[in-house]
Design an enzyme around this catalytic site. Structure first.
Site, mmCIF file in Angstrom:
data_model
loop_
_atom_site.group_PDB
_atom_site.id
_atom_site.type_symbol
_atom_site.label_atom_id
_atom_site.label_comp_id
_atom_site.label_asym_id
_atom_site.label_seq_id
_atom_site.Cartn_x
_atom_site.Cartn_y
_atom_site.Cartn_z
ATOM 1 C CB SER A 158 -0.853 0.005 1.269
ATOM 2 O OG SER A 158 -1.433 1.276 1.489
ATOM 3 C CE1 TYR A 171 -4.663 -2.122 4.798
ATOM 4 C CE2 TYR A 171 -3.526 -0.039 4.457
ATOM 5 C CZ TYR A 171 -4.143 -1.167 3.946
ATOM 6 O OH TYR A 171 -4.229 -1.342 2.576
HETATM 7 P P1 NAD Z 1 -11.117 -6.342 -0.679
HETATM 8 O O1 NAD Z 1 -11.735 -6.241 0.674
HETATM 9 O O2 NAD Z 1 -12.003 -6.402 -1.868
HETATM 10 O O3 NAD Z 1 -10.128 -7.577 -0.770
HETATM 11 C C1 NAD Z 1 -9.482 -8.171 0.313
HETATM 12 C C2 NAD Z 1 -9.616 -9.660 0.155
HETATM 13 O O4 NAD Z 1 -8.876 -10.312 1.185
HETATM 14 C C3 NAD Z 1 -11.073 -10.119 0.276
HETATM 15 O O5 NAD Z 1 -11.389 -10.964 -0.813
HETATM 16 C C4 NAD Z 1 -11.102 -10.871 1.590
HETATM 17 O O6 NAD Z 1 -12.055 -11.939 1.609
HETATM 18 C C5 NAD Z 1 -9.675 -11.395 1.637
HETATM 19 N N1 NAD Z 1 -9.289 -11.804 2.977
HETATM 20 C C6 NAD Z 1 -9.472 -11.144 4.151
HETATM 21 N N2 NAD Z 1 -9.036 -11.883 5.156
HETATM 22 C C7 NAD Z 1 -8.568 -13.041 4.634
HETATM 23 C C8 NAD Z 1 -7.981 -14.201 5.185
HETATM 24 N N3 NAD Z 1 -7.783 -14.340 6.492
HETATM 25 N N4 NAD Z 1 -7.594 -15.179 4.335
HETATM 26 C C9 NAD Z 1 -7.775 -15.070 2.998
HETATM 27 N N5 NAD Z 1 -8.338 -13.992 2.432
HETATM 28 C C10 NAD Z 1 -8.731 -12.991 3.243
HETATM 29 O O7 NAD Z 1 -10.128 -5.100 -0.761
HETATM 30 P P2 NAD Z 1 -8.975 -4.771 -1.832
HETATM 31 O O8 NAD Z 1 -8.916 -3.305 -1.902
HETATM 32 O O9 NAD Z 1 -9.151 -5.544 -3.069
HETATM 33 O O10 NAD Z 1 -7.675 -5.248 -1.033
HETATM 34 C C11 NAD Z 1 -6.710 -6.134 -1.583
HETATM 35 C C12 NAD Z 1 -5.329 -5.759 -1.071
HETATM 36 O O11 NAD Z 1 -4.979 -4.476 -1.593
HETATM 37 C C13 NAD Z 1 -5.215 -5.648 0.458
HETATM 38 O O12 NAD Z 1 -3.981 -6.203 0.874
HETATM 39 C C14 NAD Z 1 -5.229 -4.152 0.687
HETATM 40 O O13 NAD Z 1 -4.554 -3.785 1.867
HETATM 41 C C15 NAD Z 1 -4.488 -3.666 -0.558
HETATM 42 N N6 NAD Z 1 -4.725 -2.254 -0.860
HETATM 43 C C16 NAD Z 1 -5.935 -1.802 -1.295
HETATM 44 C C17 NAD Z 1 -6.096 -0.445 -1.568
HETATM 45 C C18 NAD Z 1 -7.391 0.117 -2.090
HETATM 46 O O14 NAD Z 1 -7.484 1.346 -2.216
HETATM 47 N N7 NAD Z 1 -8.383 -0.665 -2.398
HETATM 48 C C19 NAD Z 1 -5.035 0.442 -1.384
HETATM 49 C C20 NAD Z 1 -3.817 -0.055 -0.920
HETATM 50 C C21 NAD Z 1 -3.668 -1.409 -0.661
#
Ligand code: NAD
Length: 273
Positions: A158, A171
């Site tokens: 991130s 986080y």
């Molecule tokens: P999201 O909530 O759609 O995806 C997160 C996924 O992780 C979900 O499918 C959830 O079921 C899964 N998950 C949670 N706990 C779990 C576990 N114990 N075992 C297996 N799977 C698990 O959100 P996203 O935005 O797609 O996030 C994906 C990644 O991207 C994360 O690591 C998040 O920190 C990172 N991220 C997202 C953003 C953003 O703006 N969306 C920005 C920076 C980083």
């Protein structure tokens, strides 16, 4: 959606964690479009995991995808996921350790459970998956017919691996930790030709940050920290992940690629400081 696949990952197998939604689902599809077999890990939402698998199978007649339920913070679940993948596809070539979540609270109100849950899933989960991937890369040995590298690991980090984030210390600490995990692995296993990198997304439209953009005021506030003036979409990350997994990026290891519309350029300083 990524539009110009050229099958850069044909013959390879990729595990994407947390792939039933958001960024993980887009990464799984982008990598599937490049010809790889894809394992769609999910923790909840088997239905959407199946939809992602069906989509990948529709890309071309030989496309293969399977779904696997596992909690990435549980050692036995992660080991079972790798075992099932190796049994089905023979090996693992690429890991995208993407699963993650937020449990936000002001620090003086944050419970130990909120702290621990985020560290367990976001950081320990990435360690467990990376460890299993490296074990498999070393066991299997080189496959020069499919890739220059012994294996590739992409950590989903991130912008908050470098931008402090009050109210989200669990986080931010997990993502800062991922940076050192990623760089240390790249240093340790570079000699064996394992490439390890991170992608650092900025604000991407997914379920994780719905509350940060659920009103025009919040969206305007978010835009203040994005020089490129648009919120990202999951396919912005998918296309970078597919490239980073391919031999086109073979000389890149130990690096975070920020995909953030310039958020890490600290736009708050453009007229201040
Ligand atoms: P999201 O909530 O759609 O995806 C997160 C996924 O992780 C979900 O499918 C959830 O079921 C899964 N998950 C949670 N706990 C779990 C576990 N114990 N075992 C297996 N799977 C698990 O959100 P996203 O935005 O797609 O996030 C994906 C990644 O991207 C994360 O690591 C998040 O920190 C990172 N991220 C997202 C953003 C953003 O703006 N969306 C920005 C920076 C980083």
């Amino acid at each position: 959606m990524y539009q110009k696949p050229n099958k850069r990952l044909l013959g390879q197998t990729c595990i994407v964690t947390g792939a039933s939604s958001g960024i993980g689902a887009a990464v799984a599809q982008a990598i599937g479009q490049e010809g790889a077999n894809v394992v769609i890990n999910y923790h909840t939402h088997e239905d959407t995991a199946n939809e992602v698998a069906e989509k990948i199978r529709s890309f071309h007649p030989d496309a293969k995808a399977m779904i696997f339920k596992a909690d990435v913070s549980k050692e036995s679940d992660v080991e079972a996921m790798f075992e099932a993948t190796i049994k089905t596809f023979g090996t693992v070539d690429i890991l995208v350790a993407n699963a993650g979540l937020q449990q936000d609270a002001a620090t003086h109100e944050m419970t130990l459970d909120q702290w621990q849950k985020v560290i367990d899933i976001n950081l320990t989960g990435q360690f467990l998956c990376a460890r299993s991937a490296i074990r498999e890369f070393l066991r299997r040995g080189p496959r020069p017919e499919v890739s220059c590298a012994l294996g590739k690991i992409i950590h989903m980090s991130s912008v908050h691996e470098i931008i402090p984030w009050g109210g989200h210390v669990n986080y931010a600490a997990s993502k800062g930790g991922i940076n050192m995990l990623m760089q240390s692995l790249a240093q340790e296993y570079g000699p064996q030709k394992v490439r390890v990198n991170s992608i650092g997304p900025g604000a991407i439209k997914t379920p994780i940050n719905l509350s940060a953009r659920d009103s025009p005021e919040k969206r305007a506030k978010l835009m203040e920290v994005i020089p490129y003036k648009r919120i990202g979409v999951p396919s912005d990350i998918g296309s970078v992940a597919a490239w980073l997994a391919s031999d086109e990026s073979d000389y890149i290891t130990g690096t975070t690629i920020f995909v953030d519309g310039g958020m890490t350029c600290y736009p708050g300083f453009s007229e201040n400081g």
